[in-house]
Structure formats: structure tokens, C-alpha cells
Design an enzyme around this catalytic site. Structure first.
Site, PDB file in Angstrom:
ATOM      1  N   LYS A 166      32.502  79.630  57.942  1.00 33.58           N
ATOM      2  CA  LYS A 166      33.439  80.740  58.123  1.00 33.58           C
ATOM      3  C   LYS A 166      34.029  80.542  59.513  1.00 33.58           C
ATOM      4  O   LYS A 166      33.407  80.859  60.528  1.00 33.58           O
ATOM      5  CB  LYS A 166      32.685  82.072  58.027  1.00 33.58           C
TER       6      LYS A 166
ATOM      7  N   PRO B  16      33.687  90.665  60.507  1.00 32.89           N
ATOM      8  CA  PRO B  16      32.835  91.739  59.973  1.00 32.89           C
ATOM      9  C   PRO B  16      32.783  91.784  58.442  1.00 32.89           C
ATOM     10  O   PRO B  16      31.979  92.520  57.882  1.00 32.89           O
ATOM     11  CB  PRO B  16      33.499  93.012  60.522  1.00 32.89           C
TER      12      PRO B  16
ATOM     13  N   GLY C 265      32.239  86.912  57.582  1.00 29.36           N
ATOM     14  CA  GLY C 265      31.200  86.413  58.492  1.00 29.36           C
ATOM     15  C   GLY C 265      29.883  87.129  58.271  1.00 29.36           C
ATOM     16  O   GLY C 265      28.823  86.503  58.139  1.00 29.36           O
TER      17      GLY C 265
ATOM     18  N   GLU D 212      31.619  87.674  81.317  1.00 27.07           N
ATOM     19  CA  GLU D 212      32.431  86.527  80.893  1.00 27.07           C
ATOM     20  C   GLU D 212      33.870  86.990  80.714  1.00 27.07           C
ATOM     21  O   GLU D 212      34.144  87.898  79.932  1.00 27.07           O
ATOM     22  CB  GLU D 212      31.881  85.976  79.572  1.00 27.07           C
TER      23      GLU D 212
HETATM   24  P1  NAD Z   1      33.407  86.772  68.130  1.00 25.24           P
HETATM   25  O1  NAD Z   1      31.984  86.612  68.463  1.00 25.24           O
HETATM   26  O2  NAD Z   1      33.879  88.110  67.695  1.00 25.24           O
HETATM   27  O3  NAD Z   1      33.821  85.749  66.965  1.00 25.24           O
HETATM   28  C1  NAD Z   1      33.215  84.479  66.749  1.00 25.24           C
HETATM   29  C2  NAD Z   1      33.068  84.250  65.242  1.00 25.24           C
HETATM   30  O4  NAD Z   1      32.220  85.250  64.701  1.00 25.24           O
HETATM   31  C3  NAD Z   1      34.370  84.361  64.459  1.00 25.24           C
HETATM   32  O5  NAD Z   1      34.363  83.457  63.377  1.00 25.24           O
HETATM   33  C4  NAD Z   1      34.318  85.783  63.947  1.00 25.24           C
HETATM   34  O6  NAD Z   1      35.090  85.962  62.785  1.00 25.24           O
HETATM   35  C5  NAD Z   1      32.845  85.931  63.634  1.00 25.24           C
HETATM   36  N1  NAD Z   1      32.366  87.313  63.604  1.00 25.24           N
HETATM   37  C6  NAD Z   1      32.846  88.392  64.272  1.00 25.24           C
HETATM   38  N2  NAD Z   1      32.124  89.483  63.957  1.00 25.24           N
HETATM   39  C7  NAD Z   1      31.174  89.094  63.084  1.00 25.24           C
HETATM   40  C8  NAD Z   1      30.111  89.770  62.411  1.00 25.24           C
HETATM   41  N3  NAD Z   1      29.910  91.079  62.568  1.00 25.24           N
HETATM   42  N4  NAD Z   1      29.311  89.046  61.593  1.00 25.24           N
HETATM   43  C9  NAD Z   1      29.489  87.738  61.433  1.00 25.24           C
HETATM   44  N5  NAD Z   1      30.490  87.047  62.032  1.00 25.24           N
HETATM   45  C10 NAD Z   1      31.307  87.715  62.850  1.00 25.24           C
HETATM   46  O7  NAD Z   1      34.236  86.276  69.342  1.00 25.24           O
HETATM   47  P2  NAD Z   1      35.797  86.541  69.604  1.00 25.24           P
HETATM   48  O8  NAD Z   1      36.224  87.927  69.277  1.00 25.24           O
HETATM   49  O9  NAD Z   1      36.506  85.472  68.908  1.00 25.24           O
HETATM   50  O10 NAD Z   1      35.842  86.382  71.161  1.00 25.24           O
HETATM   51  C11 NAD Z   1      35.374  87.437  71.980  1.00 25.24           C
HETATM   52  C12 NAD Z   1      34.611  86.917  73.150  1.00 25.24           C
HETATM   53  O11 NAD Z   1      33.559  86.029  72.724  1.00 25.24           O
HETATM   54  C13 NAD Z   1      35.402  86.040  74.098  1.00 25.24           C
HETATM   55  O12 NAD Z   1      36.148  86.752  74.989  1.00 25.24           O
HETATM   56  C14 NAD Z   1      34.323  85.269  74.760  1.00 25.24           C
HETATM   57  O13 NAD Z   1      33.734  85.986  75.775  1.00 25.24           O
HETATM   58  C15 NAD Z   1      33.328  85.060  73.677  1.00 25.24           C
HETATM   59  N6  NAD Z   1      33.432  83.735  73.057  1.00 25.24           N
HETATM   60  C16 NAD Z   1      32.495  82.817  73.363  1.00 25.24           C
HETATM   61  C17 NAD Z   1      32.564  81.562  72.802  1.00 25.24           C
HETATM   62  C18 NAD Z   1      31.563  80.522  73.072  1.00 25.24           C
HETATM   63  O14 NAD Z   1      31.788  79.371  72.763  1.00 25.24           O
HETATM   64  N7  NAD Z   1      30.423  80.842  73.635  1.00 25.24           N
HETATM   65  C19 NAD Z   1      33.595  81.251  71.940  1.00 25.24           C
HETATM   66  C20 NAD Z   1      34.538  82.218  71.635  1.00 25.24           C
HETATM   67  C21 NAD Z   1      34.426  83.459  72.190  1.00 25.24           C
END
Ligand code: NAD
Length: 464
Positions: A170, A204, A207, A371
């Protein structure tokens, strides 16, 4: 830009169960470049079933054959390198040279490393009167973010396939076209039906359905710490394996003996790459008080070279742009001094943020703790090594970092005391075989190389 109105499940592009779609936007010009289906729990279920059906056959495929398929996948990625780079530029906004070199180049190197590892890894070991078998964990649910869209997919799928696992991916909603291109590459490489499956959709919804699915044996997640905690809790309740690659707030520690200009310049370049959207970025620069003013001046000159729209791309979406600008405003409010950039939007169109350098940052400020995920560097002052270490280790994160010193041994001695998963010594190069992952709230588990492969294996001991 090509977009499939379908999911890749069981070796076929199939219509989604529902009708909802996600618009993909180019963050540089804010234009919609395509639509992909917004998957539901029904699509996830079909994909997990396909992965489950394919598991026994793939797990029983000799490692050398699995290796040959991963090598074929690598070759397709090589052949389609330009297309990959163009797609990442279109949906993430990164400048074309960076897309070529990093977004397309690194996944090729990582896929190549797993083609080799699958062929050479010992999936059996002798311990006294026992034989330990390293067997694939099963069906993997992979959830990836948008910041390195193909790298994060390959860093999960290649080791999973090498181990003999099957996968449901996903990808992030902002960068699904790169994921669809990857699914095409999997098909072209002749990887058997069901071994890799793709469900696009919202976090949400799709995922969460994937993380909660009882047919998934391991959830491998990269993204925010907030969502990671939720996924860890869900996996824990189901006694399911979980790997989490989360956020970071890494320190770039410049010891007094270091080449100051080189260390500061490299620190700025590190954060400006990918518009600061790198979890391992060295966003806190730590400089000795005697060299502080000089370092700030060098940083201000260095950052001026990062022209917006040319060397520094936009952020991925309007929400991230607003979030990062909010952090810059917070920094000013809490008393940090802007020496370059600031919260003003630098271009009328596109989700750009000005490359920003803050001086007079203290360790307790929000911008030194949280971050930011944008092109923002904070320069902090230390009086002695003990204080530098306290500041370096003084966040909830521990993903990466850097140490600079005239003497390599001096830098290594400091790096040993850092609570973090990776440290670059005097600008050490990226190594696709080195384990990558976090201490503390930066995550659980490791990716890349043999350590990354072992995440997808479980052990069985036979006694004789
Ligand atoms: P996120 O954690 O919301 O999303 C990452 C992935 O998780 C996406 O595929 C998203 O669709 C999925 N996801 C979101 N909610 C979920 C849930 N409840 N259950 C399962 N999967 C879910 O991150 P984002 O909104 O894309 O970015 C927000 C912040 O996350 C950024 O500002 C940054 O700080 C951090 N980030 C970190 C990394 C990293 O590599 N460590 C990468 C991207 C973002």
C-alpha cells in the site's frame, strides 16, 4: 503521466471494488496529473488472498531462482530508469538530476544487492547438534511513504522476495504512480502471479485494513511516528511481526578539530536534498561556541546556492508546505534567529518553502525537537564534548547522524556514544548494504543488506 485505473492483484490489473479515486498532483505546478483507485478493505482482502495463494510456491522456489527473478527486476528498473525519474519528479517534485541519481539510482543498487544476497545467503546454519533453518515469515503487508517513493518500496519488496515471502504493498497516496510503475516492472520481470500485489488507497482505509488483516504475517511500515505507534499497537495485539521505520531529528556534530567549511557545507547539502524530506536528514547542526559565528556565516553563504525551483524542489503537498512554514514561524516565536529563508512563500505557484537556516537555536526549542520534514537547518552551540553529546542524544529520535573531526578515531569515539542507528564519519558515503533503522522512537528493525533480509525470516531449529 500513465495511471492505471486498477489494482495489481494476482498477476493482473483488476478493477477496484469501489469507485472512489485519488487525484495525483504535481507539487511544482499544482496540476492534476492522473487518478488512481482508492482501495478499500475488499481490495486489500483480495490482494492478501492472492499473496497467500502464491506463498507456498514462492517459498519453495530455490533461492538461486528467486535471485534470478530479482536480478530481472533490477534489469527492468535499469531499462526504465528515465521513466522512473520522470514519474518521481512529476508526483514528488524533486529536481530531475536528483530523481535520476537517487530516486531511480538507489533502488537499482538495492535491488541488485538483494539479487546477489538471495543467491549467496545461508538459509541454514549448524549450531551444535542442531540445524537452524531460516524460513520466510509469510505474507508481508508493506506500507510506504512518499518521500523516497521507489526506494522505500524496493527496500521492503526486494528483501521480502529474496527471503521467500510474498507481498501486498500500500504505497503513499501522494506517489502512487511510481508504485504502479514498479508493479509493471514486477510483471515484466516474470515474477510469478501473486508474489507481489499492489493496492493503492488512503492510509486510514486501505493502509489500516492491510495492517489489521489476519492473513498478513508481518507489517513493514515506513512513515510518521504517530501512525507507526498505531500500527505497532495493532500488530502487537495480533502477535504479528512488525518493522517500523519512523521519523528522525539527526545531529550533525562538528568537533572543533574538523574542517569547518567542509562540514557545514555538507550539512547544508544534506538537508536541502529532496527539499529536506528525508527522515535521516541532519537537521540539527552542532558547532563549538568558539566557531559558532563563523559556522553561521558559512551556512548562510552555502544555503544561498540552493535556488528554489531549480536545486530545491517543492514540498510534496500543500499540507506539508503549511506544516513546515508553521515550524519556521514557531522557531521565530520561540526566539531563534533566521539567517536565511523564512516563512514567506518563495514562488506563487507550487508548494515551495524557502531554504531556511536558523541560528541561536537552543535544544529545548520545538524546531530542535520535532521532525520538520522541510529544507530547514537549526544551528546549535555547545561548550564541550559532553554537552554536544547531551544535545545530540537529547530527542526522542535516533535514526542517523554525522560526526566530523580532523582525526577519524576522534570522530568514531564520539559516534560510539550516540544513540542512533547510523552515523556518517567525515562525510562517509551511502552504503546500500549497511543496516538502516532507528534507535528509540525512530523505529524497530533494520532495512538494507543482510540485516534487512533477516527481518523477513523466522528460525526453526532441528535437533539431531
Ligand atoms: P504517514 O505516516 O501518515 O504515511 C505513511 C504511510 O502510511 C502512507 O502510505 C499512508 O497512507 C499510510 N497510513 C497513514 N495512516 C495510516 C493508518 N492509520 N494505518 C495504516 N497506514 C496508514 O506520513 P505522511 O502523512 O505521509 O507524512 C507525515 C509526516 O511523517 C512527515 O511530515 C514526516 O515527519 C513523517 N515521515 C517520515 C518518513 C520516514 O521515512 N521516516 C517518511 C514520510 C513521512
Amino acid at each position: 503521466m500513465k495511471a492505471h485505473d486498477a489494482m495489481y492483484i494476482g498477476g493482473q490489473w483488476r478493477p477496484a471494488a469501489g469507485r472512489d479515486t485519488i487525484a495525483v498532483v504535481n507539487p511544482a505546478d499544482e496540476q492534476v496529473i492522473g487518478h488512481v483507485p482508492a482501495g478499500t478493505a475488499e481490495d486489500v482482502d483480495a490482494a492478501v488472498r492472492a499473496a497467500r495463494d502464491a506463498f507456498a510456491g514462492w517459498a519453495a522456489t530455490p533461492p538461486a531462482e528467486r535471485a534470478a527473478k530479482i536480478a530481472a527486476l533490477r534489469d527492468v528498473l535499469v531499462a526504465r530508469k528515465d521513466e522512473i525519474a520522470e514519474t518521481v519528479t512529476a508526483e514528488l517534485g524533486s529536481p530531475p538530476p536528483f530523481s535520476q541519481m537517487v530516486h531511480a539510482g538507489v533502488p537499482i543498487a538495492v535491488a541488485g544487492s538483494y539479487a546477489e544476497l538471495a543467491a549467496t545467503y545461508s538459509f541454514e546454519a549448524k549450531v551444535g547438534n542442531s540445524t537452524v533453518l531460516l524460513e520466510p515469515v509469510g505474507v508481508v503487508g508493506a506500507i510506504t511513504p512518499w518521500n523516497y517513493p521507489l526506494h522505500q518500496i524496493v527496500a521492503k519488496v526486494a528483501p521480502a522476495l529474496a527471503a521467500g515471502c510474498t507481498v501486498v504493498l500500500k504505497p503513499a497516496e501522494d506517489t502512487p504512480l511510481t508504485a504502479q510503475l514498479f508493479a509493471e516492472a514486477v510483471e515484466e520481470a516474470g515474477i510469478p502471479a501473486g508474489v507481489f500485489n499492489l493496492v493503492t488507497g488512503l492510509g486510514p482505509v486501505a493502509g489500516q485494513a492491510l495492517a489489521e488483516h489476519e492473513g498478513v504475517d508481518l507489517v513493514s511500515f515506513t512513515g510518521s511516528t504517530a501512525v507507526g505507534k498505531q500500527i505497532g499497537a495493532t500488530a502487537g495485539a495480533a502477535v504479528k511481526r512488525v518493522a517500523l521505520e519512523l521519523g528522525g531529528k539527526s545531529a550533525n556534530v562538528i568537533l572543533p578539530s574538523a574542517d569547518l567549511a567542509k562540514a557545514v557545507g555538507a550539512g547544508i547539502a544534506n538537508v536541502m536534498a529532496n527539499s529536506g524530506q528525508t527522515c535521516s536528514a541532519w537537521t540539527r547542526m552542532l558547532v563549538h561556541e568558539d566557531q559558532y559565528d563563523e559556522a553561521v556565516a558559512i551556512a548562510a553563504t552555502a544555503v544561498a546556492k540552493y535556488s528554489v525551483g531549480d536545486r530545491v524542489g517543492p514540498l510534496v503537498n500543500a499540507k506539508q508546505q503549511a506544516r513546515v512554514r508553521g515550524y519556521i514561524e514557531k522557531g521565530i516565536e520561540e526566539g531563534a534567529r533566521v539567517v536565511a529563508g523564512g516563512p514567506e512563500v518563495p514562488l506563487d505557484t507550487g508548494y515551495y518553502v524557502a531554504p531556511t537556516v536558523f541560528a541561536d537555536v537552543t535544544p529545548d526549542m520545538t524546531i530542535a525537537q520535532e521532525e520538520i520534514f522541510g529544507p530547514v537547518v537549526s544551528i546549535l552551540k555547545y561548550a564541550d564534548e559532553a554537552q554536544a553529546l547531551r544535545i545530540a542524544n537529547g530527542t526522542v529520535y535516533g535514526l542517523a547522524g554525522a560526526v566530523w573531526a580532523a582525526d577519524e578515531a576522534e570522530a568514531v569515539a564520539f559516534a560510539r556514544r550516540m544513540d542512533t542507528g547510523q552515523v556518517d564519519i567525515n562525510g562517509g558515503r551511502f552504503n546500500p548494504l549497511a543496516p538502516f533503522g532507528g534507535y528509540k522512537q525512530s523505529g524497530v528493525g533494520r532495512e538494507l543488506g543482510a540485516h534487512g533480509l533477516s527481518e523477513y525470516l523466522q528460525t526453526k531449529s532441528l535437533q539431531f
